[in-house]
Design a protein around this motif. Structure first.
Motif, PDB file in Angstrom:
ATOM      1  N   SER A  31      49.969  36.531  37.497  1.00 37.56           N
ATOM      2  CA  SER A  31      50.007  36.688  36.043  1.00 37.56           C
ATOM      3  C   SER A  31      50.221  35.338  35.360  1.00 37.56           C
ATOM      4  CB  SER A  31      51.110  37.673  35.661  1.00 37.56           C
ATOM      5  OG  SER A  31      52.319  37.235  36.218  1.00 37.56           O
ATOM      6  N   GLU A  32      49.797  35.234  34.117  1.00 41.69           N
ATOM      7  CA  GLU A  32      49.982  34.024  33.312  1.00 41.69           C
ATOM      8  C   GLU A  32      51.451  33.913  32.913  1.00 41.69           C
ATOM      9  OE1 GLU A  32      47.667  31.830  32.438  1.00 41.69           O
ATOM     10  OE2 GLU A  32      45.792  32.861  32.883  1.00 41.69           O
ATOM     11  N   PRO A  33      51.957  32.726  32.619  1.00 37.38           N
ATOM     12  CA  PRO A  33      51.343  31.421  32.869  1.00 37.38           C
ATOM     13  C   PRO A  33      51.425  31.052  34.344  1.00 37.38           C
ATOM     14  CG  PRO A  33      53.554  31.147  32.013  1.00 37.38           C
ATOM     15  CD  PRO A  33      53.307  32.622  32.060  1.00 37.38           C
ATOM     16  N   LYS A  34      50.454  30.294  34.833  1.00 41.17           N
ATOM     17  CA  LYS A  34      50.446  29.949  36.250  1.00 41.17           C
ATOM     18  C   LYS A  34      49.943  28.520  36.431  1.00 41.17           C
ATOM     19  CE  LYS A  34      46.285  32.810  36.403  1.00 41.17           C
ATOM     20  NZ  LYS A  34      45.717  34.032  36.980  1.00 41.17           N
TER      21      LYS A  34
ATOM     22  N   TYR B 246      44.000  33.929  42.990  1.00 43.64           N
ATOM     23  CA  TYR B 246      44.396  33.279  41.737  1.00 43.64           C
ATOM     24  C   TYR B 246      44.474  34.302  40.609  1.00 43.64           C
ATOM     25  CZ  TYR B 246      44.039  30.400  37.542  1.00 43.64           C
ATOM     26  OH  TYR B 246      44.256  29.839  36.314  1.00 43.64           O
ATOM     27  N   GLU B 247      43.451  35.162  40.533  1.00 42.34           N
ATOM     28  CA  GLU B 247      43.423  36.151  39.451  1.00 42.34           C
ATOM     29  C   GLU B 247      44.577  37.144  39.548  1.00 42.34           C
ATOM     30  OE1 GLU B 247      39.468  37.664  39.865  1.00 42.34           O
ATOM     31  OE2 GLU B 247      38.678  35.729  39.170  1.00 42.34           O
TER      32      GLU B 247
ATOM     33  N   ASP C  86      54.163  32.103  40.792  1.00 42.20           N
ATOM     34  CA  ASP C  86      53.941  31.421  39.517  1.00 42.20           C
ATOM     35  C   ASP C  86      52.751  30.480  39.596  1.00 42.20           C
ATOM     36  OD1 ASP C  86      56.405  32.492  38.488  1.00 42.20           O
ATOM     37  OD2 ASP C  86      57.420  31.038  39.773  1.00 42.20           O
ATOM     38  N   GLY C  87      52.129  30.421  40.756  1.00 43.35           N
ATOM     39  CA  GLY C  87      50.993  29.517  40.871  1.00 43.35           C
ATOM     40  C   GLY C  87      50.503  29.446  42.297  1.00 43.35           C
TER      41      GLY C  87
END
Ligand code: SF4
Ligand code: SF4
Lengths: 496, 249
Positions: free
Chosen positions: B190-193, B186-187, B166-167
């Protein structure tokens, strides 16, 4: 001047003029003679630009006598003939010389960049590869699965079997050697402390010893004791952590979780002295930053006494379990010949029955005239490396108790904080200390203004990564995590 | 088996009662600075000695906790006693400005945001990336998984793949060679992160900020949600930061 004379002992400083400047061929003849006939080994080899001309410097040490000799030659036409084929242990040093200065070691068998392909004179990055229909390549990293520093591993496999592992580092390169040049400043010691963050005391001791040798500062007996206590606590903490990590890797979670916790307890002891769990700020030029008074010495002694049986108990469980031993024995063997040939050092050497320990061979500070126990194993496998750690933990517990006892007698002495750092012009200094992985060596050369012209760091990992690569040959790829942990080498210590 | 049980009995229960009970740190632990009183005229002693360029001097010193390595050298040279460090380990902030200290700080406030709590309050998986970290920051994140801190009991853990995360939590001065691997990791999430900078190096380049191959901190590359100061941050500083940020205190 014929030979590499005079001889020195660790740590030392000498005017550059006193270091013999030989011709290239004579230089290498002397080096090869010293290594092959006189039991010297290469401690450091690097290029330095003095008065606009490049020189190659070597520092050799004799483990039996503790004598150190230094030699140099002037590079002509930006190249010299590589001696890696005659002296395997300098293979990386020569690559490093090429990368850092552009001086070509002619006919080097594997002239790849060491850390910085973009800045390097050569950008040849092809991996060693084995050809064949059934061969496959496995690439791991730079970002690994755990909380660990980055590095890239390239395996050439035949089924499960590893033909060759190439380790490609440099991802952690922060330009520390370069940042340490010029006038000494407060930031330098801090960068040295973080050169390899789990060996803070080992590296900062080297830095301080060099500065003291250059400026003629003598540290007191008490300060030497505090330095040794910090260094030994660092050793215990990391060894305990490593045995925990090894047991995690063979899925023996009992020891893994106890050791994880107990390692923290040792770090907290360091924090009681310096306020920081990694001993940051513990050592300064001219002594130590924090004092240990009588009361603190007592507390440390009691806490160590309470921790010792818990740590030894947790470790004993690991060594008692037949299924664990079965995984460790005969995995990742490093024969003694390889230690001799490639210059492996510290823990790796000790596990292959070869005593390489700066504290006994080149004693400094509190280790002078101390009858230090050491631990040696013969089998050179993962088991041996774990066993050496276990023995060293026990030895260190006793040693720290002794050091604390000695400290109590002089607990009333005040530590002094000196910070005189104006360095003499055109000097050379060299110092070593024994970190938990092995010997750390720092070299300083000053210019005609007394500014630092060259700073060279050799972390034990610089030698020992090659050992991991060789240990994997003909092994199973599934043994890699275990094998890797048994060395637990530093990425940033190598990458600088 | 018998020995394992016996050893379990000897080792006892090991998990700390945090956050119910405050941790006991070394009396020499260096935490938040307090800045009070007046400086001597034309004195620049603290700024001159700071190894990390963390001090700005106007009428009074301003310490950037994102740069500071908590070495206490400035306190030692200050003859007026303007700078003094406390034992307070709760240091994290959600904005870079909040790390600039020029007065007396009481205690950091709650950092939780409602949407963060709703999204990640029950489970947060983090991918750790070391980008030039010296292995002290990494080691003290690793330690959160040991029984003492037992991060997993709060629903937080470190994931092996960015795809499961998640981050990111980043350590080190984000040197040139790690910039791209960091951004690619990082890329891959997936969002949200969320993005966490852990340690002086990751926040601002720390002691390496002036080296030509190091960066001036993670927020020169990505938006940072949580800053955890320290060199390295104490495990309790990190634990408190995460729990505070997720609204679990
Ligand atoms: S404690 Fe922080 S602000 Fe003070 S000298 Fe050290 S790094 Fe600079
Ligand atoms: S902040 Fe300090 S401990 Fe963390 S990586 Fe940087 S130098 Fe190392």
């Amino acid at each position: 001047m014929e030979d590499f004379k005079p001889f020195f002992t660790n740590p030392f400083a000498s005017p550059i003029d006193a270091i013999p400047l030989l011709s290239e061929d004579l230089f290498w003849d002397k080096v090869i003679l010293a290594v092959n006939e006189e039991q010297f080994r290469v401690l450091s080899l690097f290029s330095a630009s003095l008065k606009q001309t490049w020189q190659i410097w070597i520092v050799l040490g004799n483990d039996a006598t503790g004598l150190i000799k230094v030699g140099r030659f002037r590079v002509v036409d930006n190249a010299y003939t590589s001696r890696t084929e005659l002296l395997s242990c300098i293979h990386l040093f020569e690559r490093e010389i090429y990368e850092q200065s552009g001086i070509l070691p002619r006919n080097h068998p594997w002239l790849k960049p060491v850390r910085s392909p973009h800045q390097s004179a050569c950008s040849q990055m092809d991996f060693y590869s084995i050809e064949g229909e059934d061969i496959h390549e496995v690439a791991v990293g730079p970002v690994h699965a755990g909380i660990i520093e980055p590095g890239h591993f390239r395996f050439q496999c035949y089924g499960e079997k590893v033909g060759h592992l190439e380790i490609s580092l440099g991802y952690q390169h922060r330009g520390v050697e370069k940042a340490l040049l010029g006038m000494p400043k407060a930031n330098h010691l801090k960068q040295v402390e973080a050169l390899c963050g789990d060996s803070t005391t080992a590296h900062s001791t080297c830095y301080a010893q060099n500065m003291e040798a250059l400026t003629g500062i003598k540290i007191s007996e008490k300060e030497a004791l505090i330095r040794a206590i910090l260094l030994e606590l660092e050793r215990i903490a990391n060894h305990v952590g490593d045995i925990g990590a090894l047991s995690g890797d063979v899925a023996f979670l009992t020891t893994a979780s106890y050791c994880g916790k107990l390692r923290g307890n040792i770090l907290n002891l360091t924090a009681q002295i310096t306020g920081n769990r990694f001993g940051r700020g513990g050592i300064c030029i001219g002594g130590t930053r924090y004092d240990i008074d009588y009361a603190l010495a007592q507390t440390l002694k009691t806490q160590l006494k309470a921790l010792q049986p818990k740590i030894m108990g947790a470790i004993e469980l690991f060594f008692r379990s037949p299924s664990v031993l079965d995984r460790l024995e005969k995995t990742g063997i490093i024969p003694q010949e390889w230690v001799m040939a490639y210059g492996f050092t510290g823990l790796v050497a000790k596990a292959s029955n070869c005593l390489r320990d700066v504290r006994t061979s080149y004693p400094y500070g509190s280790y002078i005239d101390r009858d230090l126990k050491t631990s040696l194993e013969k089998s050179g496998d993962v088991f041996a490396r774990a066993k050496v750690r276990k023995e060293e933990i026990l030895i260190c517990f006793e040693l720290v108790q002794t050091l604390l006892k000695e400290l109590e007698m002089i607990a009333h002495v005040q530590i002094q904080k000196q910070q005189n750092t104006a360095l003499p012009a055109e000097y050379f200094s060299f110092s070593m200390s024994e970190g938990w992985r092995g010997g750390v060596a720092h070299t300083i050369i000053t210019d005609d203004k007394g500014d630092i012209q060259r700073y060279k760091v050799v972390d034990p990992s610089f030698f020992n990564w090659t050992a991991l690569s060789l240990a994997m040959r003909d092994g199973q790829i599934s043994d890699f995590p275990l094998c890797n942990k048994s060395f637990n080498l530093s990425y940033c210590g190598f990458d600088l | 088996m018998f020995f394992i049980l016996k050893e379990r009995w000897i080792q006892g229960y090991n998990t700390s009662a945090f956050p119910k009970v405050a941790p006991i740190l070394s009396p020499r632990f260096v935490g938040t600075p307090q800045i009070k009183g007046a400086c001597a005229t034309n004195c620049t002693a603290c700024k001159d000695i700071c190894p990390s360029d963390a001090i700005k001097l106007e009428t009074k010193p301003m310490i950037d906790l994102g740069r500071c390595i908590f070495c206490k050298d400035c306190e030692d040279v200050c003859e007026e006693g303007v700078i003094s460090f406390s034992n307070e380990y709760r240091l994290a902030q959600t904005s870079r400005e909040a790390l600039h200290v020029s007065g007396e700080i009481e205690h950091i406030g709650m950092l939780v945001k409602r949407e963060i709590r709703a999204l990640f309050g029950r489970s947060l998986q983090l991918r750790q990336i070391s980008a030039g970290g010296c292995n002290a920051c990494e080691a003290d994140l690793n330690v959160l998984g040991t029984p003492t801190y037992d991060l997993a009991r709060f629903g937080i853990s470190f994931a092996a793949s960015p795809r499961h995360s998640d981050g990111i939590i980043v350590t080190g001065p984000i040197n040139e060679h790690m910039r791209e691997p960091l951004l690619r990791t990082y890329e891959a999430i997936s969002e949200p992160k969320i993005v966490i900078a852990s340690g002086a190096c990751a926040i601002s380049g720390g002691i390496f900020h002036a080296n030509d191959v190091c960066s001036q901190g993670l927020d020169t590359l990505l938006h940072v949600d949580l800053y955890i100061p320290g060199c390295p941050p104490h495990p309790y500083t990190t634990l408190h930061a995460l729990l505070n940020y997720l609204g679990k205190l």
